[in-house]
Write a protein that holds these residues in place. Structure first.
Motif, PDB file in Angstrom:
ATOM      1  N   GLN A 246      47.937  43.103  36.178  1.00  9.17           N
ATOM      2  CA  GLN A 246      48.165  42.263  35.003  1.00  9.17           C
ATOM      3  C   GLN A 246      49.650  42.050  34.832  1.00  9.17           C
ATOM      4  OE1 GLN A 246      45.627  40.813  33.255  1.00  9.17           O
ATOM      5  NE2 GLN A 246      44.471  41.677  34.958  1.00  9.17           N
TER       6      GLN A 246
ATOM      7  N   ALA B 180      40.108  39.682  44.629  1.00 12.14           N
ATOM      8  CA  ALA B 180      39.416  39.140  43.455  1.00 12.14           C
ATOM      9  C   ALA B 180      40.378  39.145  42.270  1.00 12.14           C
ATOM     10  CB  ALA B 180      38.190  39.983  43.139  1.00 12.14           C
ATOM     11  N   PRO B 181      40.352  38.079  41.454  1.00  8.33           N
ATOM     12  CA  PRO B 181      41.310  37.981  40.330  1.00  8.33           C
ATOM     13  C   PRO B 181      41.302  39.193  39.408  1.00  8.33           C
ATOM     14  CG  PRO B 181      40.144  35.907  40.616  1.00  8.33           C
ATOM     15  CD  PRO B 181      39.500  36.899  41.545  1.00  8.33           C
ATOM     16  N   HIS B 182      40.143  39.794  39.165  1.00  5.68           N
ATOM     17  CA  HIS B 182      40.097  40.936  38.239  1.00  5.68           C
ATOM     18  C   HIS B 182      40.770  42.187  38.833  1.00  5.68           C
ATOM     19  CE1 HIS B 182      36.534  41.781  40.717  1.00  5.68           C
ATOM     20  NE2 HIS B 182      36.661  43.048  40.318  1.00  5.68           N
ATOM     21  N   LEU B 183      41.062  42.183  40.143  1.00  8.01           N
ATOM     22  CA  LEU B 183      41.746  43.308  40.778  1.00  8.01           C
ATOM     23  C   LEU B 183      43.257  43.126  40.850  1.00  8.01           C
ATOM     24  CD1 LEU B 183      39.305  44.001  43.745  1.00  8.01           C
ATOM     25  CD2 LEU B 183      39.500  45.250  41.586  1.00  8.01           C
TER      26      LEU B 183
END
Length: 172
Positions: A32, A26-29
């Protein structure tokens, strides 16, 4: 372990094919990304640099790059000659940029001699050898690690000369 799988198809005389299947994340995981250091080079505006480097290729790289940015360069290939230039007329220079590892007098020796003689020119040191630093303990001079980019070097030189000018302006 990751929830994926590997399939292998093999045929004698034709080789093998390995397919690796991994689950989507998932992108939020996702980690950064850090923005790359894209700060621009700083124009020299006539800042006078005493460049001390015994490797001619590195000396030319630094001198050419800084000259293109408007820095005024005096190049010497050893610390003894650099110290003689500074003793003769330190006011000609806004900053010294010196390699540490050189035959004879090292860049660290030069920086310490500049400090001991009360010559008010800031010194920036550079090296690609971590053992050069560990032999002499902690270095309390500005350090630019090799390999360096000209834009990185220009920012350090500009910051030190600006700091010196502010200090000298405040003292006057």
């Amino acid at each position: 372990q990751s929830g994926g799988e590997v399939t292998v198809t093999s045929e004698v005389g034709h080789g093998s094919t390995f397919a690796l299947y991994l689950p989507r994340v998932a992108p939020h995981l996702l980690p950064q990304r850090q923005a790359p250091n894209t700060a621009p080079a700083v124009a020299g505006s006539g800042i006078s640099v005493l460049l001390v480097e015994d490797n001619i290729e590195l000396a030319n790289f630094a001198a050419d790059g800084l000259t293109e940015l408007g820095y005024s360069i005096t190049l010497v290939d050893n610390a003894t000659d650099a110290l003689a230039e500074l003793v003769m007329d330190s006011d000609r220079f806004d900053v010294v940029f010196s390699d540490i590892v050189m035959p004879g007098m090292t860049g660290l020796d030069l920086a310490q001699a500049v400090r001991d003689r009360g010559i008010g020119v800031p010194v920036v040191l550079t090296t690609g050898y971590s053992e050069a630093l560990s032999q002499d303990g902690e270095v309390d001079f500005e350090l630019v690690q090799k390999p360096y980019a000209i834009d990185q070097l220009s920012r350090v030189l500009h910051r030190l000369t600006r700091r010196r000018r502010v200090r000298n302006g405040a003292a006057e």
